[in-house]
Design a protein around this motif. Structure first.
Motif, mmCIF file in Angstrom:
data_model
loop_
_atom_site.group_PDB
_atom_site.id
_atom_site.type_symbol
_atom_site.label_atom_id
_atom_site.label_comp_id
_atom_site.label_asym_id
_atom_site.label_seq_id
_atom_site.Cartn_x
_atom_site.Cartn_y
_atom_site.Cartn_z
ATOM 1 N N ARG A 1 2.937 8.610 15.448
ATOM 2 C CA ARG A 1 3.113 7.370 15.360
ATOM 3 C C ARG A 1 1.895 7.023 14.131
ATOM 4 O O ARG A 1 0.879 7.121 14.624
ATOM 5 N N LEU A 2 2.572 6.590 13.088
ATOM 6 C CA LEU A 2 1.658 6.290 12.061
ATOM 7 C C LEU A 2 1.194 4.572 11.852
ATOM 8 O O LEU A 2 1.996 3.954 12.242
ATOM 9 N N GLU A 3 -0.177 4.567 11.509
ATOM 10 C CA GLU A 3 -0.701 3.050 11.777
ATOM 11 C C GLU A 3 -1.160 2.791 10.209
ATOM 12 O O GLU A 3 -1.182 1.558 9.880
ATOM 13 N N LYS A 4 -1.436 3.568 9.284
ATOM 14 C CA LYS A 4 -2.238 3.116 8.185
ATOM 15 C C LYS A 4 -1.264 2.785 7.147
ATOM 16 O O LYS A 4 -0.090 3.341 7.189
ATOM 17 N N ASN A 5 -1.771 1.860 6.286
ATOM 18 C CA ASN A 5 -0.972 1.376 5.185
ATOM 19 C C ASN A 5 -1.436 1.680 3.765
ATOM 20 O O ASN A 5 -0.681 1.656 2.815
ATOM 21 N N GLY A 6 -2.485 2.412 3.466
ATOM 22 C CA GLY A 6 -3.029 2.705 2.295
ATOM 23 C C GLY A 6 -3.136 4.409 1.962
ATOM 24 O O GLY A 6 -2.428 5.033 2.780
ATOM 25 N N TYR A 7 -3.785 4.814 1.369
ATOM 26 C CA TYR A 7 -3.994 6.211 0.907
ATOM 27 C C TYR A 7 -4.405 7.140 2.058
ATOM 28 O O TYR A 7 -4.143 8.265 2.357
ATOM 29 N N ASP A 8 -4.966 6.485 2.871
ATOM 30 C CA ASP A 8 -5.552 6.964 4.283
ATOM 31 C C ASP A 8 -4.537 7.507 4.991
ATOM 32 O O ASP A 8 -4.650 8.255 6.257
ATOM 33 N N LEU A 9 -3.248 7.115 5.065
ATOM 34 C CA LEU A 9 -2.002 7.547 5.829
ATOM 35 C C LEU A 9 -2.010 9.041 5.794
ATOM 36 O O LEU A 9 -1.612 9.695 6.613
ATOM 37 N N GLU A 10 -1.985 9.531 4.497
ATOM 38 C CA GLU A 10 -2.016 10.878 4.166
ATOM 39 C C GLU A 10 -2.703 11.825 4.990
ATOM 40 O O GLU A 10 -2.731 12.821 5.512
ATOM 41 N N MET A 11 -3.996 11.406 5.230
ATOM 42 C CA MET A 11 -5.069 12.128 6.108
ATOM 43 C C MET A 11 -4.575 11.747 7.528
ATOM 44 O O MET A 11 -4.847 12.514 8.492
ATOM 45 N N GLU A 12 -4.247 10.505 8.129
ATOM 46 C CA GLU A 12 -3.799 10.295 9.306
ATOM 47 C C GLU A 12 -2.598 11.208 9.526
ATOM 48 O O GLU A 12 -2.613 11.936 10.878
ATOM 49 N N LEU A 13 -1.695 11.633 8.790
ATOM 50 C CA LEU A 13 -0.525 12.590 9.045
ATOM 51 C C LEU A 13 -0.944 13.855 9.085
ATOM 52 O O LEU A 13 -0.666 14.473 10.387
ATOM 53 N N GLN B 1 -6.111 15.701 0.019
ATOM 54 C CA GLN B 1 -5.704 14.547 -0.563
ATOM 55 C C GLN B 1 -4.462 14.643 -1.497
ATOM 56 O O GLN B 1 -4.026 13.570 -2.230
ATOM 57 N N SER B 2 -3.887 15.685 -1.632
ATOM 58 C CA SER B 2 -2.845 15.868 -2.503
ATOM 59 C C SER B 2 -1.656 15.048 -1.931
ATOM 60 O O SER B 2 -1.295 15.051 -0.918
ATOM 61 N N GLY B 3 -0.919 14.252 -2.781
ATOM 62 C CA GLY B 3 0.162 13.548 -2.493
ATOM 63 C C GLY B 3 1.574 14.215 -2.890
ATOM 64 O O GLY B 3 2.610 13.718 -2.362
ATOM 65 N N GLY C 1 0.771 -1.271 -0.109
ATOM 66 C CA GLY C 1 0.136 0.024 -0.072
ATOM 67 C C GLY C 1 0.815 1.244 -0.053
ATOM 68 O O GLY C 1 2.071 1.178 0.500
ATOM 69 N N LYS C 2 0.163 2.382 -0.531
ATOM 70 C CA LYS C 2 0.892 3.469 -0.455
ATOM 71 C C LYS C 2 1.551 4.122 0.919
ATOM 72 O O LYS C 2 2.567 4.631 0.821
ATOM 73 N N GLY C 3 0.733 3.891 1.662
ATOM 74 C CA GLY C 3 1.082 4.450 3.149
ATOM 75 C C GLY C 3 2.188 3.608 3.589
ATOM 76 O O GLY C 3 3.235 4.188 4.386
#
Length: 220
Positions: free
Chosen positions: A162-174, A147-149, A60-62
């Motif tokens: 501390r980052l937990e997500k592994n998909g596109y949602d990691l960018e929102m988590e950040l 949602q810009s990468g 995944g992207k995240g």
């Protein structure tokens, strides 16, 4: 400030090399995370002065971003610029992004495609507009494209959350965790080369949009 460019890549053999060539003109360390590609993505780096990190399977992207962030922190970089591998973003805007960071001291700065939202289709357009409203309403930050990468991250933010997500949602988590930890986040208008990148993106409109929404609600 020592800054590297990070590109997560999955099955991007058709587009990645051109993105890398555009980035190399800035004489900044360039890192690619090949996220389990099966199309020869890694081979497109042959002959280029690029650091290649690999996942044996697609995670995944995240997950690819987290691998790159860990590398950047271990190598003592102060900042990381992230770009997608499909050619949607315009690397020539990197100096503008870094100049804005230097001027205003952002911990995270997003290159915003806000002026191009009408060119997007379906859920992507709806979520981009709704996501911008939600972020501004909750945080007060003038973020115009959640949602810009294409982004800048300061290492102090990456070390703190501390980052937990592994998909596109990691960018929102950040974004959400960065806000809650007191970091400064902003936007800079930077039109994308392709506003609606459905033809080259691996983004799943329904599932990934749902995951991003749930991430926003969970961490808020």
């Amino acid at each position: 400030m020592a800054t590297c460019i990070l590109i997560p890549a999955y099955n991007a053999a058709a587009t990645l090399r051109a993105v890398l060539v555009d980035c190399l003109v800035f004489d900044m360390p360039l890192v690619v995370v090949d996220d389990g590609s099966t199309d020869g993505t890694a081979q497109t780096l042959d002959g280029l002065p690029v650091t290649l990190l690999t996942h044996s399977v697609n995670r995944g992207k995240g997950a690819a971003l987290k691998t790159g962030f860990d590398w950047a922190i271990q190598h003592q970089f102060d900042g990381v610029v992230t770009l997608d591998a499909d050619g949607q973003h315009d690397p020539s805007a990197i100096p503008r992004l870094l100049a804005e960071v230097d001027k205003k001291g952002y911990d995270c700065l997003l290159a915003s495609r806000h002026s191009q939202f009408e060119e997007m289709a379906g859920l992507r357009k709806v979520w981009n507009r709704f996501g911008v409203w939600c972020i501004r309403k909750r945080t007060g930050f003038e973020i115009t494209d959640s949602q810009s990468g294409f982004r800048f991250y300061h290492a102090r933010l990456l070390r703190a959350v501390r980052l937990e997500k592994n998909g596109y949602d990691l960018e929102m988590e950040l974004l959400v965790k960065g806000w809650k930890a007191g970091f400064t986040i902003g936007s800079l208008p930077v039109p994308a080369r392709v506003a609606d990148g459905r033809a080259t993106s691996h983004y799943r409109p329904v599932q990934d949009t749902w995951n991003i929404c749930m991430t926003f609600l969970r961490y808020m």
